[in-house]
Every structure is written in structure tokens, then in C-alpha cells.
Scaffold this motif. Structure first.
Motif, PDB file in Angstrom:
ATOM      1  N   TYR A   1       0.781  -1.330  -0.026  1.00 12.02           N
ATOM      2  CA  TYR A   1       0.165  -0.199  -0.123  1.00 12.02           C
ATOM      3  C   TYR A   1       0.916   1.304   0.063  1.00 12.02           C
ATOM      4  N   SER A   2       2.072   1.329   0.848  1.00 10.05           N
ATOM      5  CA  SER A   2       2.793   2.453   0.708  1.00 10.05           C
ATOM      6  C   SER A   2       3.444   2.523  -0.500  1.00 10.05           C
ATOM      7  N   ILE A   3       3.711   1.577  -1.235  1.00 12.36           N
ATOM      8  CA  ILE A   3       4.497   1.769  -2.576  1.00 12.36           C
ATOM      9  C   ILE A   3       3.280   2.461  -3.487  1.00 12.36           C
ATOM     10  N   LEU A   4       2.175   1.787  -3.462  1.00 12.46           N
ATOM     11  CA  LEU A   4       1.040   2.503  -4.274  1.00 12.46           C
ATOM     12  C   LEU A   4       0.722   4.091  -4.149  1.00 12.46           C
ATOM     13  N   SER A   5       1.005   4.342  -2.806  1.00  7.21           N
ATOM     14  CA  SER A   5       0.525   5.554  -2.610  1.00  7.21           C
ATOM     15  C   SER A   5       1.858   6.573  -2.958  1.00  7.21           C
ATOM     16  N   GLU A   6       2.868   6.088  -2.711  1.00 12.60           N
ATOM     17  CA  GLU A   6       4.265   6.823  -3.112  1.00 12.60           C
ATOM     18  C   GLU A   6       3.975   6.960  -4.886  1.00 12.60           C
ATOM     19  N   ARG A   7       3.648   5.745  -5.402  1.00 12.62           N
ATOM     20  CA  ARG A   7       3.507   5.855  -7.013  1.00 12.62           C
ATOM     21  C   ARG A   7       2.354   6.722  -7.424  1.00 12.62           C
ATOM     22  N   LEU A   8       1.209   6.891  -6.578  1.00 17.46           N
ATOM     23  CA  LEU A   8       0.224   7.724  -6.855  1.00 17.46           C
ATOM     24  C   LEU A   8       0.690   9.373  -6.616  1.00 17.46           C
ATOM     25  N   SER A   9       1.415   9.499  -5.765  1.00 16.50           N
ATOM     26  CA  SER A   9       1.813  10.898  -5.363  1.00 16.50           C
ATOM     27  C   SER A   9       2.822  11.267  -6.458  1.00 16.50           C
ATOM     28  N   GLY A  10       3.738  10.247  -6.948  1.00 13.59           N
ATOM     29  CA  GLY A  10       4.692  10.644  -8.219  1.00 13.59           C
ATOM     30  C   GLY A  10       3.941  11.202  -9.165  1.00 13.59           C
ATOM     31  N   LYS A  11       2.668  10.396  -9.489  1.00 14.00           N
ATOM     32  CA  LYS A  11       1.886  10.931 -10.551  1.00 14.00           C
ATOM     33  C   LYS A  11       1.344  12.146 -10.607  1.00 14.00           C
ATOM     34  N   PHE A  12       0.717  12.538  -9.411  1.00  7.43           N
ATOM     35  CA  PHE A  12       0.401  13.880  -9.014  1.00  7.43           C
ATOM     36  C   PHE A  12       1.289  15.077  -9.427  1.00  7.43           C
ATOM     37  N   ASN A  13       2.755  14.648  -8.788  1.00  4.36           N
ATOM     38  CA  ASN A  13       3.760  15.467  -8.742  1.00  4.36           C
ATOM     39  C   ASN A  13       3.964  15.783 -10.134  1.00  4.36           C
ATOM     40  N   SER A  14       4.066  14.937 -11.299  1.00  2.47           N
ATOM     41  CA  SER A  14       4.300  14.823 -12.354  1.00  2.47           C
ATOM     42  C   SER A  14       3.420  15.854 -13.315  1.00  2.47           C
TER      43      SER A  14
ATOM     44  N   GLN B   1       1.497  17.965 -11.824  1.00  3.75           N
ATOM     45  CA  GLN B   1       1.684  19.416 -11.184  1.00  3.75           C
ATOM     46  C   GLN B   1       2.844  20.002 -11.757  1.00  3.75           C
ATOM     47  N   ASN B   2       3.980  19.256 -12.169  1.00  5.23           N
ATOM     48  CA  ASN B   2       5.094  19.711 -12.974  1.00  5.23           C
ATOM     49  C   ASN B   2       4.601  20.265 -14.258  1.00  5.23           C
ATOM     50  N   VAL B   3       3.811  19.278 -15.156  1.00  6.19           N
ATOM     51  CA  VAL B   3       3.315  19.791 -16.374  1.00  6.19           C
ATOM     52  C   VAL B   3       2.563  20.992 -16.221  1.00  6.19           C
ATOM     53  N   ILE B   4       1.763  20.996 -15.381  1.00  6.75           N
ATOM     54  CA  ILE B   4       0.729  22.034 -15.400  1.00  6.75           C
ATOM     55  C   ILE B   4       1.570  23.452 -15.004  1.00  6.75           C
ATOM     56  N   LYS B   5       2.464  23.276 -14.137  1.00  8.07           N
ATOM     57  CA  LYS B   5       3.475  24.646 -13.979  1.00  8.07           C
ATOM     58  C   LYS B   5       4.310  25.004 -15.095  1.00  8.07           C
ATOM     59  N   GLY B   6       4.506  23.976 -16.404  1.00 11.31           N
ATOM     60  CA  GLY B   6       5.475  24.297 -17.193  1.00 11.31           C
ATOM     61  C   GLY B   6       6.796  24.039 -16.766  1.00 11.31           C
ATOM     62  N   GLY B   7       6.968  22.959 -15.971  1.00  9.34           N
ATOM     63  CA  GLY B   7       8.337  22.485 -15.712  1.00  9.34           C
ATOM     64  C   GLY B   7       9.367  23.320 -14.600  1.00  9.34           C
ATOM     65  N   LYS B   8       8.226  24.205 -14.059  1.00 13.91           N
ATOM     66  CA  LYS B   8       9.174  25.202 -13.078  1.00 13.91           C
ATOM     67  C   LYS B   8       9.086  24.642 -11.674  1.00 13.91           C
TER      68      LYS B   8
END
Length: 129
Positions: free
Chosen positions: A107-120, A122-129
Motif C-alpha cells: 500500500y505504501s508503494i502504491l501511495s508513493e506511486r500515486l503521489s509521483g503521478k500527481f507531482n508529474s 503538477q510539474n506539467v501544469i506549471k510548465g516544468g518550473k
């Protein structure tokens, strides 16, 4: 165009499976000393059937495995012939604790993976900044 390519749904279903497995394992641990209690386990086949039907997989080649499987209940009783306690209980507390720990890691691995997806995202939305 499918923006997320199904990865969020896959992670969500995996987390649902892990949460259900955690709940059933916790019930088994809580009833480890209950007379005549029969331990339960989660059937992966039912969870797989739901994921396959949700994805609406189609056979594109006759060599593919048929997606039709017989339906199994998601939670089922464990083997009743095995008895660990003198009171008719068949819960092995060591195995249940081990299952609980490995499920927590999953479950911890899955939650980290989901967090990584959201961070990616967010990075795309901000334009890589």
C-alpha cells in the motif's frame, strides 16, 4: 484522447484491493482467540475479474487468454480442515501479522506511486518550473 492512460484507475483499484485485504487480515487478527472462528482471505480472482470487466478488454488475437472467468466471492473462508488453536480456531497469528506487514508495504508503494503521478502532473501544469 485519454489524458491519464488509465494509470490512475489502475493504482486506485490496486489500493482498493490492498485496503480490502488489510480489513480482512485485521479481522482475522482481532478474532485470533475467538473459539471456532474461521479465518478469511481475499480472493484475487474476484478483484481481477472486476478490473478486467472495468477495462472492457477485447481479444484481438485468437491466442489471447479468454477474459471470461468464473465468478468467485471476493472474501472467502480459509481451509476449514486446518486448526491451529485448541478451541477450533484456524487463524495463524504469525502468518496474519506477516501478511499485514507485506500488505502495508504494498500500500505504501502504491501511495508513493500515486503521489509521483500527481507531482508529474503538477510539474506539467506549471510548465516544468
Amino acid at each position: 484522447m485519454n489524458l491519464f492512460s488509465g494509470s490512475f484507475q489502475t493504482i486506485e483499484r490496486s489500493m482498493d484491493y490492498s485496503a480490502l485485504k488489510h480489513e480482512v487480515t485485521a479481522q482475522n487478527i482481532a478474532n485470533a482467540d475467538t473459539p471456532n472462528y474461521k479465518g478469511k482471505k481475499v480472493s484475487f480472482g474476484k478483484v481481477l475479474d472486476e478490473a478486467v470487466s472495468a477495462a472492457k478488454l477485447q481479444m484481438t488475437d485468437p491466442r489471447h487468454i479468454n477474459g471470461q472467468r468464473q465468478k468467485n466471492p471476493a472474501i472467502k473462508l480459509s481451509d476449514r480442515r486446518v486448526q491451529y488453536g485448541h478451541n477450533g480456531n484456524n487463524v495463524d497469528i504469525d502468518k496474519e501479522m506477516s501478511d499485514l506487514a507485506s500488505n502495508q508495504i504494498y500500500y505504501s508503494i502504491l501511495s508513493e506511486r500515486l503521489s509521483g503521478k500527481f507531482n508529474s502532473l503538477q510539474n506539467v501544469i506549471k510548465g516544468g518550473k
